[in-house]
Enzyme design. Structure first.
Site, PDB file in Angstrom:
ATOM      1  N   HIS A  18      40.766  52.367  43.587  1.00  0.00           N
ATOM      2  CA  HIS A  18      40.932  51.224  42.684  1.00  0.00           C
ATOM      3  C   HIS A  18      40.497  49.964  43.411  1.00  0.00           C
ATOM      4  CE1 HIS A  18      43.770  49.040  39.601  1.00  0.00           C
ATOM      5  NE2 HIS A  18      42.696  48.320  39.885  1.00  0.00           N
ATOM      6  N   HIS A  20      37.534  46.767  42.548  1.00  0.00           N
ATOM      7  CA  HIS A  20      36.476  46.222  41.695  1.00  0.00           C
ATOM      8  C   HIS A  20      35.448  45.593  42.626  1.00  0.00           C
ATOM      9  CE1 HIS A  20      39.084  46.489  38.049  1.00  0.00           C
ATOM     10  NE2 HIS A  20      40.036  46.396  38.963  1.00  0.00           N
ATOM     11  N   HIS A 198      43.027  51.091  33.316  1.00  0.00           N
ATOM     12  CA  HIS A 198      44.110  50.206  33.714  1.00  0.00           C
ATOM     13  C   HIS A 198      45.152  50.265  32.601  1.00  0.00           C
ATOM     14  CE1 HIS A 198      41.269  48.609  36.577  1.00  0.00           C
ATOM     15  NE2 HIS A 198      42.060  47.634  36.957  1.00  0.00           N
ATOM     16  N   GLU A 201      49.932  47.457  33.820  1.00  0.00           N
ATOM     17  CA  GLU A 201      49.906  46.448  34.895  1.00  0.00           C
ATOM     18  C   GLU A 201      50.791  45.280  34.433  1.00  0.00           C
ATOM     19  OE1 GLU A 201      46.039  44.671  35.534  1.00  0.00           O
ATOM     20  OE2 GLU A 201      46.641  43.667  37.396  1.00  0.00           O
ATOM     21  N   ASP A 279      42.327  46.711  44.831  1.00  0.00           N
ATOM     22  CA  ASP A 279      42.034  45.999  43.566  1.00  0.00           C
ATOM     23  C   ASP A 279      40.907  44.965  43.749  1.00  0.00           C
ATOM     24  OD1 ASP A 279      42.342  45.666  40.847  1.00  0.00           O
ATOM     25  OD2 ASP A 279      44.238  44.602  40.941  1.00  0.00           O
ATOM     26  N   ASP A 280      41.250  43.750  44.155  1.00  0.00           N
ATOM     27  CA  ASP A 280      40.262  42.678  44.343  1.00  0.00           C
ATOM     28  C   ASP A 280      40.545  42.004  45.684  1.00  0.00           C
ATOM     29  OD1 ASP A 280      39.010  42.625  41.512  1.00  0.00           O
ATOM     30  OD2 ASP A 280      41.179  42.583  41.151  1.00  0.00           O
TER      31      ASP A 280
END
Ligand code: ADE
Ligand code: ZN
Length: 336
Positions: A18, A20, A198, A201, A279-280
């Site tokens: 996961h 991005h 997703h 969340e 994630d980011d």
């Protein structure tokens, strides 16, 4: 002890499921690309950019994240972005990564599939040769856009199906339930792609159920709200559906006030196949190793718990059996 834990986490063979790619755009590269492509930025320094990364919820982050992606224009930009991520992930013991990308963020700006797909593929090949890290791509549909646009995006991706392992669903969750994307996900299944989404969340457990039942999701990205529904939790644990959790993201986006409140350990103890991911990472203050370390310390995870999370990550990949088995064997050797 802290140094030992750092080294244990860093050297532990693991998969990242996961992340991005647009969320790995570090402020330094953001500035470099803005200059290279003559794109104006609303910031005058890297420090000013970092200071702007104070988020109150998912949407407050997404607004800044989509703005940042505007500096990505040429094939070389996408190759540079991918190369930087794979290098950094490899240094954190990632042996295999399944990486999200948001084509609509780029096609909306007039940038065609060939630009980003060719850039990604070149960097992926080079990283595999140089570092041994393998990777594949998951095309995400932006859920704040329409179902028709999702289907059109998948149609545009047809020439690149060999470069994709699956499809996903991201962007603004609340008010955009998974059911709206049934058609695109059905088509993806017909094309032989894996499916993830997703869910849970910020949105309710019903979105997790919808992702499983209507979209055919094989993994749930985040899924923190699973804890609000005992029956669903029992079902997800029994079926071994992996959750790709992202602890630093959850604290930065105020899903949890502090890391000590995170439910990852409670879910793990109830038999859910939990994994840890970034994630980011350029926006949330850390790559996968930082995420492992943050939960290990805040939730007092044992070395056994940490190794189980890494095992879960390798088992949850969409790798062919041979590579998955060899990564599991590497993990077994490391933990004895
Ligand atoms: N796109 C990038 N990061 C995301 C996240 N945490 N949730 C939904 N969409 C995203
Ligand atoms: Zn995400």
């Amino acid at each position: 002890m802290r140094m030992d834990l750092d080294a244990f986490i860093r050297d532990l063979p693991k998969a990242e499921l996961h992340v991005h790619i647009e969320g790995t755009l570090e402020p330094e590269l953001l500035f470099q690309l803005a200059e290279r492509n003559q794109v104006a930025l609303p910031y005058s320094s890297v420090d000013e950019v970092r200071a702007a990364y104070e988020f109150t919820n998912l949407q407050s982050f997404l607004d800044i994240y989509y703005q940042g992606a505007a500096v990505l224009i040429t094939e070389q930009d996408f190759a540079d972005l991918m190369a930087a991520y794979l290098e950094r992930a490899s240094a954190d013991g990632v042996r295999h990564a399944e990486i999200f990308f948001d084509p609509q963020t780029h096609t909306e700006r007039g940038i065609g599939f060939s630009v980003f797909m060719d850039g990604f593929a070149r960097a992926q090949r080079e990283a595999e040769e140089r570092l041994g890290i393998t990777s594949s791509l998951i095309l995400c549909f932006l859920r704040h856009l329409s179902s028709e646009e999702a289907v059109e995006t998948l149609e545009a991706a047809r020439p690149y199906l060999d470069h994709l392992v699956g499809v996903g669903l991201d962007s603004s969750e609340v008010g955009n339930p998974p059911e709206r994307f049934a058609e695109a996900f059905e088509l993806a299944g017909d094309l032989g792609l894996h499916r993830v989404a997703h869910a849970g969340e910020e949105g309710p457990p019903a979105y997790i159920r919808g992702a499983l039942d209507v979209l055919g999701a094989e993994r749930i990205d985040h899924g923190v709200r699973l804890e609000d529904d005992d029956d669903l939790l029992a079902r997800v644990a029994k079926a071994g559906v992996p959750l790709t959790m992202c602890p630093l993201s959850n604290v930065k986006l105020r899903v949890f006030d502090v890391m000590g409140d995170h439910n990852l350990k409670r879910l793990l103890d109830r038999g859910v196949k939990v994994t840890v991911n970034s994630d980011d990472p350029a926006y949330f203050g850390g790559y996968i190793g930082d995420n492992y370390l943050a939960v290990a310390e805040a939730l007092d995870l044992s070395l056994g718990d940490i190794a189980q999370i890494a095992r879960n990550s390798i088992e949850a990949t969409f790798l062919p059996n041979g590579r998955r088995e060899s990564l599991l064997a590497e993990l077994d050797q490391f933990v004895v």
